[in-house]
Design a protein around this motif. Structure first.
Motif, PDB file in Angstrom:
ATOM      1  N   ASP A  83       2.376 -10.989  -0.719  1.00  0.00           N
ATOM      2  CA  ASP A  83       2.052 -10.745  -2.133  1.00  0.00           C
ATOM      3  C   ASP A  83       1.564  -9.310  -2.339  1.00  0.00           C
ATOM      4  O   ASP A  83       1.939  -8.659  -3.329  1.00  0.00           O
ATOM      5  N   THR A  84       0.747  -8.819  -1.422  1.00  0.00           N
ATOM      6  CA  THR A  84       0.255  -7.447  -1.533  1.00  0.00           C
ATOM      7  C   THR A  84       1.397  -6.447  -1.408  1.00  0.00           C
ATOM      8  O   THR A  84       1.472  -5.460  -2.148  1.00  0.00           O
ATOM      9  N   ALA A  85       2.301  -6.702  -0.467  1.00  0.00           N
ATOM     10  CA  ALA A  85       3.450  -5.806  -0.282  1.00  0.00           C
ATOM     11  C   ALA A  85       4.297  -5.744  -1.549  1.00  0.00           C
ATOM     12  O   ALA A  85       4.734  -4.662  -1.968  1.00  0.00           O
ATOM     13  N   ARG A  86       4.531  -6.883  -2.175  1.00  0.00           N
ATOM     14  CA  ARG A  86       5.317  -6.886  -3.407  1.00  0.00           C
ATOM     15  C   ARG A  86       4.622  -6.096  -4.512  1.00  0.00           C
ATOM     16  O   ARG A  86       5.264  -5.387  -5.290  1.00  0.00           O
ATOM     17  N   THR A  87       3.296  -6.203  -4.553  1.00  0.00           N
ATOM     18  CA  THR A  87       2.533  -5.539  -5.611  1.00  0.00           C
ATOM     19  C   THR A  87       2.496  -4.030  -5.433  1.00  0.00           C
ATOM     20  O   THR A  87       2.703  -3.270  -6.385  1.00  0.00           O
ATOM     21  N   VAL A  88       2.226  -3.572  -4.204  1.00  0.00           N
ATOM     22  CA  VAL A  88       2.014  -2.131  -3.998  1.00  0.00           C
ATOM     23  C   VAL A  88       3.286  -1.382  -3.614  1.00  0.00           C
ATOM     24  O   VAL A  88       3.367  -0.157  -3.818  1.00  0.00           O
ATOM     25  N   LEU A  89       4.275  -2.089  -3.064  1.00  0.00           N
ATOM     26  CA  LEU A  89       5.500  -1.428  -2.629  1.00  0.00           C
ATOM     27  C   LEU A  89       6.676  -1.695  -3.560  1.00  0.00           C
ATOM     28  O   LEU A  89       7.593  -0.885  -3.636  1.00  0.00           O
ATOM     29  N   HIS A  90       6.668  -2.859  -4.201  1.00  0.00           N
ATOM     30  CA  HIS A  90       7.732  -3.287  -5.122  1.00  0.00           C
ATOM     31  C   HIS A  90       9.019  -3.672  -4.393  1.00  0.00           C
ATOM     32  O   HIS A  90       9.702  -4.612  -4.808  1.00  0.00           O
ATOM     33  N   ARG A  91       9.348  -2.955  -3.336  1.00  0.00           N
ATOM     34  CA  ARG A  91      10.556  -3.243  -2.563  1.00  0.00           C
ATOM     35  C   ARG A  91      10.166  -3.283  -1.095  1.00  0.00           C
ATOM     36  O   ARG A  91       9.419  -2.426  -0.622  1.00  0.00           O
ATOM     37  N   VAL A  92      10.640  -4.273  -0.360  1.00  0.00           N
ATOM     38  CA  VAL A  92      10.348  -4.388   1.068  1.00  0.00           C
ATOM     39  C   VAL A  92      11.660  -4.423   1.840  1.00  0.00           C
ATOM     40  O   VAL A  92      12.416  -5.397   1.759  1.00  0.00           O
TER      41      VAL A  92
END
Length: 292
Positions: A83-92
């Motif tokens: 969830d944090t990765a989606r929020t701060v990076l937008h793309r993984v």
């Protein structure tokens, strides 16, 4: 692509993703090198100050990084990281399962809590984190099907990299649980690679031998016992060069250890016989090797 064709190289620039165990050692070196390639990263680990130091190194190298101080073995941690990765990076489009620990010694002397800690961090956590981020990695891999993505002759897609160990290629005495977890991580990579065939997600596993990191500081075993340390930057540079060539199995062990790995693959009982005369010495030099 047929079985004999060489896959096109993987575009390693401008990646956006997660690195666990990023506060030091191989994790920090990987973060810095991806930073030099313009990456935006979420650095995950249990020591916030160490993560912030890595984030600063990434920024100096030309990338950007956010930090998440979390125990990835805790219940719900994989979902929190995702969830944090989606929020701060937008793309993984990058996941590096690097976090790991070790506790060596005779199995009957190994603390039960240490056994569980190795299984939880070295094996269960990367499986659950990969599971949590797989929808994002799949989605990010789709553009590679379009013309021109990644530059001429290069694939974009997504990358999942598991940092296993040379102990998965030749399991050593006094490292029974550690070797089991790292072998399990390698098998996970093989199975996942086959599961994701054709999706654009490149799954690779690295097998570092003894590397000059803090994780090795409590072991006094040296080159004479096959534990000569390689510099961490040298190991990571070799690893990323191989990853860029689209390799799936990346072995950075010393030449002497590779010879034992080949022997283990062809005649494992010969390895038993070769190690037997020095078992007591090996026991004495690794029994205090612990990073938990």
């Amino acid at each position: 692509m047929t079985q004999t064709e060489t896959p096109p190289p993987v575009d390693m620039t401008n990646r956006s993703g997660v690195i666990t165990g990023a506060g030091s050692g191989i994790g920090r070196a990987l973060a810095e090198q991806f930073g030099r390639r313009g990456a935006r990263l979420l650095l995950v680990g249990r020591r916030e100050q160490a993560l912030r130091e890595t984030a600063s190194a990434v920024a100096r190298a030309g990338g950007a990084a956010e930090v998440l101080d979390v125990d990835i073995t805790a219940v719900g941690a994989a979902e929190k990281v995702a969830d944090t990765a989606r929020t701060v990076l937008h793309r993984v489009d990058l996941l590096i399962n690097n976090a790991g620990n070790v506790s060596a010694g005779r199995l009957e002397d190994c603390d039960v809590a240490d056994v569980r800690a190795m299984v939880d961090l070295n094996l269960t956590a990367p499986i659950l984190l990969t599971r949590a981020l797989l929808p994002d990695l799949r989605a990010a891999a789709q553009p590679e099907r379009s013309a021109g993505m990644g530059g001429p002759g290069r694939r974009r897609g997504s990358i999942v990299l598991g940092i296993s160990s040379g102990a998965a290629l030749v399991p050593l005495p006094f490292y029974a649980t550690y070797a089991a977890t790292k072998t399990g991580l390698a098998a996970f990579g093989h199975a996942l690679r086959r599961e994701l065939y054709g999706t654009g997600v490149h799954v690779a596993t690295s097998y570092p031998g003894a590397t000059a990191t803090a994780m090795m500081d409590s072991s006094t075993a040296g080159e004479d016992l096959g534990f000569g340390r390689r510099p961490v930057e040298e190991v990571v540079t070799e690893l990323l060069d191989a990853l860029g060539r689209a390799e799936h199995e990346i072995n950075t062990s010393q030449p002497t250890r590779r010879a034992m790995q080949r022997l283990h693959a062809s005649d494992p009982l010969a390895v038993d016989a070769a190690l037997a005369p020095r078992l007591s010495e090996l026991d004495a030099t690794v029994r205090h090797h612990r990073s938990i």
